[in-house]
Design a protein around this motif. Structure first.
Motif, PDB file in Angstrom:
ATOM      1  N   GLU A  47      26.226  65.174  21.777  1.00  0.00           N
ATOM      2  CA  GLU A  47      25.950  64.202  22.148  1.00  0.00           C
ATOM      3  C   GLU A  47      27.842  63.631  21.951  1.00  0.00           C
ATOM      4  O   GLU A  47      28.873  63.186  22.635  1.00  0.00           O
ATOM      5  CB  GLU A  47      25.337  63.059  21.902  1.00  0.00           C
ATOM      6  N   GLU A  51      33.114  62.621  23.784  1.00  0.00           N
ATOM      7  CA  GLU A  51      33.702  60.970  23.173  1.00  0.00           C
ATOM      8  C   GLU A  51      34.864  60.946  22.124  1.00  0.00           C
ATOM      9  O   GLU A  51      35.771  60.008  21.971  1.00  0.00           O
ATOM     10  CB  GLU A  51      32.868  59.963  22.427  1.00  0.00           C
ATOM     11  N   LEU A 145      23.068  49.473  21.081  1.00  0.00           N
ATOM     12  CA  LEU A 145      24.021  50.977  20.972  1.00  0.00           C
ATOM     13  C   LEU A 145      21.863  50.918  22.119  1.00  0.00           C
ATOM     14  O   LEU A 145      21.215  51.053  22.055  1.00  0.00           O
ATOM     15  CB  LEU A 145      23.239  51.822  20.365  1.00  0.00           C
ATOM     16  N   SER A 147      22.040  53.774  24.309  1.00  0.00           N
ATOM     17  CA  SER A 147      21.390  55.362  24.638  1.00  0.00           C
ATOM     18  C   SER A 147      21.751  56.134  23.688  1.00  0.00           C
ATOM     19  O   SER A 147      23.064  56.639  22.689  1.00  0.00           O
ATOM     20  CB  SER A 147      22.111  55.903  26.281  1.00  0.00           C
ATOM     21  N   SER A 150      26.109  56.516  22.255  1.00  0.00           N
ATOM     22  CA  SER A 150      26.562  55.520  21.607  1.00  0.00           C
ATOM     23  C   SER A 150      26.712  55.325  20.785  1.00  0.00           C
ATOM     24  O   SER A 150      26.741  55.367  19.529  1.00  0.00           O
ATOM     25  CB  SER A 150      25.860  53.878  22.716  1.00  0.00           C
ATOM     26  N   SER A 152      29.018  52.235  18.460  1.00  0.00           N
ATOM     27  CA  SER A 152      29.490  50.493  17.436  1.00  0.00           C
ATOM     28  C   SER A 152      31.304  50.817  17.724  1.00  0.00           C
ATOM     29  O   SER A 152      31.876  52.406  17.327  1.00  0.00           O
ATOM     30  CB  SER A 152      28.545  50.027  17.204  1.00  0.00           C
TER      31      SER A 152
END
Length: 858
Positions: A47, A51, A145, A147, A150, A152
């Motif tokens: 996941e 990112e 947050l 999902s 995600s 912070s």
């Protein structure tokens, strides 16, 4: 949002401890749930992989490394062990919490919160590890947050350790799954060291921003990279005007940071501000990793103050010396060199102990008593110390010193600043004034005040015998009256010098005033020794002296008092007793001395009482006038009548005329009595002449005091008119010694036609010149010469000489005090004109007078 609301399942109570999951144990052992946990990590990494490149934060980078590790390996067991090993070794704290409960922590997290094993944390509510001030922000971040996967934003928060301490961390939360259920993974970075560094930087920035000195940072090639507010104030350039500008251009003068460092790091320079003002600057330079830092201290005001101070010090009349901690003179102004009598600049660098100082007694000042040494010992300011400096040219100067400590920064031993004024002239004036206040200006002998103070000190010594000699010059008034005060003053000086030379070296010699002198000595204890001293003094003072061509002989009367130990008399009483003894000596004749005796006080009291009685007698008209004939020795006729005062005291009886005249003079009655005698004699003799058809003159004596009376002429004229006598019928008899000073009064009397007779001629300073200068009618030979006729071979030539001088200027001669036939015979032989005395006729009342006294005719 409460983390407990998340459906994260029930935490496994069997969580890895430090013993079963730490890489330090060699291998990571899987227990129940390890496969699921591994699968959760794989999902988390999957996941996050999308990112990792976009965000680039340290936490994501770390997770990205784990993901790549999993991508490159197919053996999930091995990979899980390797990943857990990497997690445990990470410096970042990693914590997973589910439904608000901690389910996983790595070693860094345990270190952050002060746990020794993971079981101390596992199962705790996440908020128990977060400071109350950070909890709301934490919950807000978690709630944001939405999902899985995600993140912070990295945020600072404060952890609360198990021991209750606070730890600052940067945290980042990720919504993920743990064992198939939603959970939150928090990655934390310890900010303690960073915070400390930032605090230090903030402190340094504050120092730089608030420093009073200009602080300039430059690049290696001298371009300005930093410019603090003080630099703006000193140089007048704003920060945005100087960044990237060569520092030499900004400070207005050549400036190479590299050269300053090479020269030792500190230089003095002159810079210029934006408006062209010259600045005195001390530049300190240091090299730093990316260039140089310059500390520029604006010393313009200090240099100006130093210059002004130096100018003030240099122009002072007072000398200024600065003695350094090592004892050397570091500063000396021009006045110091001038006062010390040395070339300019020669004092600097000398040891202060080389200065030759002496105290007020002339004793050299020891090194440990020099001003610098004394001040260093006491640490206090010393003022008003008086010393004497002996210069190389032999001159002695008196200095008044003020010294004080001067402690410069970094000194452990103070310097000593000494200022000194040359008080030589002022001291000389003070000493002269003090001397004049205690010494007689004419003779330079001690005056009465000094003598009495000295006497008080000597009698205070319980072992000393003190002798006081009160010395009076006999008949000194005659010298003043006849020869003038100039001669009299010179006589007093000579007498003072002789007394000083004749007295002992420790004796005090003083002048009390007029012709009165004093000798105080403690060198004698026996009366015989004191008599020997008195004889010595009188012999020395009686030696002839010459003043203005005149040879004079001075006799002295001395009163002596001896105060033995235990004598209770004061200094004033001793002086008074010596004065009484001196008057007693005078009664014995000229040139005598007498010791004080208590009976003398009675005599003084008697004398005072007698003066009071005389005053009363004058007021009551009890002082009578008697007459003594003056007879022509050739014919026996009475040619004149001498009027005299006569007082018959109710207790003592008749008072001697000489004593009466002395009493009247002392009591200021002589003028009153003289005026009464003149008036009474003129009237009575005028009537007697008319009754007997005899022409004779009226002779009345005038004192010096009467001659100075401005009403004398008026009194004489009024008296003659009242008595019906002409001026030629009156003869005023004046003592020869008073004639010189009374010449104007004598001339005024002679102009009225009154005759003037010189009384006691020969007792003073007789001369033919004086007889010629004064318009006299008659001279009267002093009785002392007449008394020696027929007894002394010297008397006859003296009398003959007097008569020869008088006859040479057509003056008549009267012999005073004829008592014996032999005296009368000699006077006939010498050709004397007139005579009076007991043998001729004693004084008597007017009715006892006769026109002639034939018995005196040869």
């Amino acid at each position: 949002m409460d983390p407990d609301d998340l459906d994260g399942g029930t935490p496994d109570t069997h969580r890895p401890s430090d013993q079963d999951s730490s890489p330090a144990n060699g291998t990571a052992t899987r227990t129940v749930g390890k496969t699921d946990r591994h699968a959760s990590l794989v999902r988390l990494l999957t996941e996050l992989s999308a990112e990792r490149d976009r965000r680039g934060e340290p936490a994501l980078a770390f997770l990205g490394q784990g993901y790549r590790l999993l991508e490159q390996n197919s053996d999930s067991g091995t990979l899980g062990t390797q990943y857990l090993t990497m997690v445990e070794a990470s410096p970042y704290g990693i914590c997973v919490h589910q439904r608000g409960k901690v389910v996983f922590v790595n070693s860094a997290t345990m270190r952050f919160v002060g746990a020794k094993v993971s079981t101390e944390i596992i199962g705790m509510h996440i908020t128990d590890l977060v400071d109350a001030g950070s909890q709301d922000a934490l919950l807000a971040r978690i709630g944001s947050l939405a999902s899985p996967g995600s993140f912070s934003e990295p945020t600072e928060m404060t952890l609360r350790t198990l021991q209750g301490r606070s730890v600052a961390v940067e945290s980042q939360a990720v919504l993920t799954t743990w064992e198939g259920k939603p959970a939150y993974q928090v990655i934390m970075r310890d900010l303690t060291t960073q915070k400390a560094a930032e605090s230090g930087l903030r402190f340094q920035a504050a120092l730089v921003g608030h420093a009073s000195d200009a602080i300039i940072a430059t690049s290696p090639d001298g371009l300005v990279t930093s410019w603090n507010p003080a630099a703006e104030a000193v140089y007048g350039h704003d920060l945005d005007q100087v960044i990237g500008v060569p520092v030499a251009e900004v400070v207005g003068a050549p400036m190479s940071p590299r050269e300053v460092v090479a020269a030792g790091g500190v230089v003095q320079a002159t810079h210029y501000s934006a408006d062209g003002t010259a600045l005195a600057v001390r530049v300190s330079a240091a090299e730093m990793f990316d260039g140089y830092v310059l500390l520029c201290a604006d010393e313009t005001a200090q240099r100006r103050a130093e210059a002004e101070f130096a100018t003030v010090v240099e122009t002072l009349d007072e000398g200024v010396l600065l003695v350094g901690p090592g004892g050397r003179i570091e500063l000396a102004n021009s006045a110091a060199h001038r006062i010390a009598g040395v070339p300019s600049g020669s004092l600097v660098g000398l040891e202060s102990r080389t200065l030759r100082l002496h105290d007020e007694q002339g004793v050299p000042v020891p090194v440990d008593d020099l001003p610098s040494a004394r001040v260093r010992r006491s640490g206090k300011v010393e003022t008003g110390r008086v010393v004497q400096v002996r210069r190389r040219d032999g001159a002695h100067r008196w200095l008044s010193l003020t010294s004080g400590p001067l402690m410069a920064p970094g000194q452990s031993v103070p310097s000593v600043l000494t200022s000194f004024a040359d008080i030589t002239e002022r001291r000389a004036i003070s000493e002269r004034l003090a001397y004049e206040a205690t010494h007689d200006p004419l003779t330079r002998l001690a005056n009465r005040t000094y003598a009495l103070n000295h006497l008080r000190r000597t009698i205070a010594d319980p072992a000393a015998t003190t002798t006081v000699m009160f010395i009076d010059l006999d008949k000194f008034k005659i010298i003043n009256d006849s020869l003038g005060h100039t001669v009299g003053d010179q006589v007093l000086r000579i007498i003072g010098d002789r007394l000083r030379a004749a007295a002992g070296p420790s004796d005090l010699v003083g002048r009390l005033g007029g012709d009165e002198f004093l000798v105080i000595t403690t060198g004698y204890t026996e009366a015989a020794e004191v008599r020997a001293l008195a004889d010595h003094l009188q012999r020395r003072l009686a030696e002839s002296l010459t003043v203005h061509g005149r040879e004079l002989h001075i006799n002295t009367s001395i009163g002596i008092v001896i105060a033995e130990p235990g004598d209770r008399r004061t200094a004033d009483e001793l002086l008074e007793d010596a004065d009484l003894a001196m008057y007693q000596a005078k009664t014995f004749g000229p040139g005598r001395y007498a010791f004080y005796a208590p009976i003398m006080r009675k005599r003084v009291r008697d004398r005072f009482a007698l003066e009071q009685d005389l005053r009363n007698a004058v007021a009551e008209g009890l002082v009578e006038t008697v007459y003594q004939p003056v007879v022509d020795l050739r014919t026996g006729e009475m040619v004149a009548v001498k009027a005299k005062s006569c007082w018959d005291h109710p207790v003592r009886g008749p008072i001697d005329p000489a004593e009466l005249a002395e009493l009247a003079d002392d009591g200021d009655l002589l003028t009153v009595i003289g005026a009464e005698v003149l008036a009474k004699a003129a009237c009575e003799i005028s009537r007697w002449r008319a009754d007997h058809g005899v022409h004779c003159n009226v002779n009345v004596s005038l004192s010096v005091r009467q001659l100075g009376d401005p009403t004398l002429l008026q009194v004489v004229q009024t008296t003659l008119e009242s008595a019906g006598l002409g001026p030629q019928d009156l003869s005023l008899d004046v003592d020869e010694t008073a004639l010189k000073d009374a010449a104007d009064a004598v001339d005024a009397l002679r102009k009225t036609g009154v005759r003037v007779t010189a009384e006691r001629f020969g007792a003073g300073y007789s001369s033919l010149a004086q007889l010629c200068r004064l318009d006299l009618s008659v001279i009267e030979i002093d009785r002392s010469f007449v008394a020696d006729l027929g007894r002394s071979s010297d008397a006859e030539p003296i009398v003959a000489g007097i008569m020869a001088m008088a006859h040479a200027v057509d003056l008549m001669v009267v012999a005073e005090g004829v008592e014996t036939a032999r005296q009368l015979e000699v006077l006939h032989e010498l050709g004397c004109d007139w005579a009076k005395g007991p043998l001729v006729a004693p004084p008597g009342r007017v009715e006892d007078l006769k026109p002639a006294y034939e018995h005196v005719v040869r």
